[in-house]
Design an enzyme around this catalytic site. Structure first.
Site, PDB file in Angstrom:
ATOM      1  N   LYS A  11       7.696  14.971  78.085  1.00 39.20           N
ATOM      2  CA  LYS A  11       9.024  15.036  78.302  1.00 39.20           C
ATOM      3  C   LYS A  11       9.878  14.304  77.133  1.00 39.20           C
ATOM      4  O   LYS A  11      11.111  14.580  76.740  1.00 39.20           O
ATOM      5  CB  LYS A  11       9.236  14.449  79.763  1.00 39.20           C
ATOM      6  CG  LYS A  11      10.532  14.791  80.443  1.00 39.20           C
ATOM      7  CD  LYS A  11      11.599  13.700  80.000  1.00 39.20           C
ATOM      8  CE  LYS A  11      12.954  14.055  80.796  1.00 39.20           C
ATOM      9  NZ  LYS A  11      13.975  13.099  80.586  1.00 39.20           N
ATOM     10  N   GLU A  63      21.569  12.338  78.681  1.00 36.64           N
ATOM     11  CA  GLU A  63      20.619  11.160  79.214  1.00 36.64           C
ATOM     12  C   GLU A  63      20.952   9.879  78.277  1.00 36.64           C
ATOM     13  O   GLU A  63      20.957  10.026  77.171  1.00 36.64           O
ATOM     14  CB  GLU A  63      19.303  11.470  78.991  1.00 36.64           C
ATOM     15  CG  GLU A  63      18.423  10.370  79.659  1.00 36.64           C
ATOM     16  CD  GLU A  63      16.803  10.745  79.742  1.00 36.64           C
ATOM     17  OE1 GLU A  63      16.574  11.831  80.107  1.00 36.64           O
ATOM     18  OE2 GLU A  63      16.077   9.823  79.489  1.00 36.64           O
ATOM     19  N   ASP A  99      17.544  28.479  71.682  1.00 31.81           N
ATOM     20  CA  ASP A  99      17.053  28.576  73.153  1.00 31.81           C
ATOM     21  C   ASP A  99      16.118  27.324  73.437  1.00 31.81           C
ATOM     22  O   ASP A  99      14.921  27.734  73.185  1.00 31.81           O
ATOM     23  CB  ASP A  99      16.581  30.132  73.051  1.00 31.81           C
ATOM     24  CG  ASP A  99      16.016  30.419  74.446  1.00 31.81           C
ATOM     25  OD1 ASP A  99      15.835  29.548  75.547  1.00 31.81           O
ATOM     26  OD2 ASP A  99      15.810  31.459  74.681  1.00 31.81           O
ATOM     27  N   HIS A 153      17.437   0.955  79.551  1.00 31.94           N
ATOM     28  CA  HIS A 153      18.326   1.792  80.407  1.00 31.94           C
ATOM     29  C   HIS A 153      19.371   1.026  81.358  1.00 31.94           C
ATOM     30  O   HIS A 153      20.455   1.632  81.528  1.00 31.94           O
ATOM     31  CB  HIS A 153      17.256   2.604  81.529  1.00 31.94           C
ATOM     32  CG  HIS A 153      16.538   3.501  80.813  1.00 31.94           C
ATOM     33  ND1 HIS A 153      16.142   4.536  81.624  1.00 31.94           N
ATOM     34  CD2 HIS A 153      16.522   3.894  79.588  1.00 31.94           C
ATOM     35  CE1 HIS A 153      15.732   5.485  81.033  1.00 31.94           C
ATOM     36  NE2 HIS A 153      15.820   5.338  79.435  1.00 31.94           N
TER      37      HIS A 153
HETATM   38  C1  MEV Z   1      12.454   9.549  79.792  1.00 29.50           C
HETATM   39  O1  MEV Z   1      13.306  10.527  79.656  1.00 29.50           O
HETATM   40  C2  MEV Z   1      11.438   9.630  78.849  1.00 29.50           C
HETATM   41  C3  MEV Z   1      10.019   8.774  78.895  1.00 29.50           C
HETATM   42  O2  MEV Z   1       9.600   8.819  80.355  1.00 29.50           O
HETATM   43  C4  MEV Z   1       9.012   9.254  78.161  1.00 29.50           C
HETATM   44  C5  MEV Z   1       7.718   8.663  78.160  1.00 29.50           C
HETATM   45  O3  MEV Z   1       7.301   8.125  79.208  1.00 29.50           O
HETATM   46  O4  MEV Z   1       6.999   8.731  77.216  1.00 29.50           O
HETATM   47  C6  MEV Z   1      10.548   7.406  78.905  1.00 29.50           C
END
Ligand code: MEV
Length: 430
Positions: free
Chosen positions: A267, A83, A283, A381
């Site tokens: 995430k 990413e 892992d 991004h």
């Molecule tokens: C993107 O890979 C991760 C984010 O969505 C995490 C977040 O929203 O805190 C930017």
């Protein structure tokens, strides 16, 4: 005494060869290792011995995050991730934490849990009594199959019982074998131990054993990281440091109270954690499973981090999560780049690795919520997206940045526009 500094300004502006050289000097990498870095490390023959039905290899970018200072020691972090923006963002966040003195981390002893499910027990209370009475013998038995972990001072150390009376299967008794895995993740050792003592448990309880497997909710093996960022270091063109601190604290509370936000928030944390987990051959599914189960331990899924403003007005963050990682055994031993990653990190124990990974999670979280609470994440991004479009449009290496910047300035980041710019530049250069 480690006097090396991981604060390497403009690391991202250097070429791959220049960056590799920095890391080569940092970790005293051999020429062979440098070649492995360039070609992905693993040969098809090695891969064929790792899993079944191998037909090839799948490469991922291997990057270095800079600026990490943890417990007064500098680290370069190897990260394997597909990413864009993650590595730049975490390096930037580590720089901010560095301004507050870096991360303070700690960890639990490497205690894992092996589970044994016992059903059809004639007398539940007697079974519990029998297990407690025979505890030392059970531990001794478990350690007869402990191999190298027992030789290194680890092994089965305790037994805990989790009775589930009146389930739809009747009374169910879950035995937890607590197992010190030292510097290994330890899955094999625990699974061997629980399988080995299962018949003995059947004998003393009169019950029937069904499953025998480790738990990925490794909540006795947690890592913790904390750090402070001076408020003024967070100021930007449109917001004061205090305003950014407040917005970040608000973002943190959003994730603490709302599972929909917590999932995305966590995430982002796992972006940093998984990348180091993969780079070190650990892992990542096990780590993911443990992290999310831990985030839901209170009955409602919540954030793995906590953010607050301290009495001096600065931003403080803390992370706490199960992190069962190893530096010996498994893929850490087989994959040449996993070995190389451990060499770059210079870690001496699995606990040290877990603590670094916790700091990575906290830093990645800061990067994400800081961006979200200020400019939004699309700005960063889109920059990377623009570069990718330029490459897809056929731009030569030396023109990629120029085409990307033009599209950003025009606010027109599309493949069609990238193609036009490639043709335009070709015309100018012919
Ligand atoms: C993107 O890979 C991760 C984010 O969505 C995490 C977040 O929203 O805190 C930017």
């Amino acid at each position: 005494m480690n006097e090396k500094t991981s604060r390497i300004p403009k690391f991202y502006k250097r070429t791959i060869q220049e960056r590799t050289q920095v890391v080569q000097e940092w970790a005293k990498l051999s020429h062979k290792q440098i070649n492995q870095l360039a070609n992905g490390g693993l040969t098809p023959e090695q891969a064929d011995k790792m899993i079944e039905n191998t037909i090839g290899l799948f490469n991922m970018p291997f990057a270095i995050a800079t600026n990490f200072r943890i417990n007064s020691k500098d680290y370069l972090l190897p990260m394997v991730i597909e990413e864009p923006s993650v590595v730049a963002a975490i390096s930037n966040a580590a720089r901010l934490f560095r301004e507050g003195g870096g991360f303070q981390t700690s960890s639990d002893e490497p205690i894992m849990i092996g589970q044994i499910q016992i059903l059809d027990i004639p007398n539940f209370n007697t079974a519990i009594e029998q297990i407690n009475k025979n505890k030392q013998q059970l531990l001794k038995e478990a350690n007869t199959v402990g191999g190298s972990i027992v030789k290194r001072g680890g092994g089965a150390i305790d037994i805990e019982l989790r009775p589930f009376p009146n389930t739809q299967l009747g009374n169910m008794l879950i035995v937890h074998l607590l197992y010190d895995t030292r510097d290994a993740m330890g899955a094999n050792a625990i699974n061997t131990a629980v399988e080995y003592i299962a018949p003995y448990l059947e004998k003393i309880t009169g019950g029937r054993v069904n499953l025998r497997i480790l738990s990925n909710l490794t909540d006795k093996r947690k890592a913790y990281a904390e750090g402070v960022i001076p408020a003024q270091a967070l100021a930007n063109r449109s917001m004061s440091g205090e305003e950014v601190v407040r917005s970040i604290v608000e973002a943190g509370i959003f994730a603490e109270v709302d599972p929909y936000r917590a999932a995305t928030h966590n995430k982002g944390i796992m972006n940093g954690i998984d990348a180091v987990i993969i780079a070190t051959g650990n892992d990542w599914r096990a780590i993911e499973a443990g992290a999310h189960a831990y985030a839901a331990r209170g009955g409602s899924y919540t954030s793995l981090t906590h953010w607050w403003q301290d009495e001096d007005g600065n931003l403080r963050g803390r992370i706490e999560l199960p992190l069962a990682v190893g530096i010996v055994g498994g893929a850490t031993r087989v994959h040449p780049l996993a070995q190389l990653s451990l060499q770059i990190l210079g870690v001496k124990s699995a606990r040290e690795l877990a603590e670094i990974i916790a700091a990575a999670g906290l830093a990645q979280n800061l990067a994400a919520i800081r961006a979200l609470a200020t400019d939004g994440i699309q700005q960063g991004h889109m920059r990377m997206h623009a570069r990718q479009l330029a490459v897809a449009a056929g731009a030569k290496d030396e023109n990629v940045l120029q085409i990307a910047e033009t599209m950003i300035q025009e606010g027109n980041i599309r493949l069609e526009r990238a193609k036009q710019l490639v043709i335009q530049l070709q015309g100018e250069n012919s």
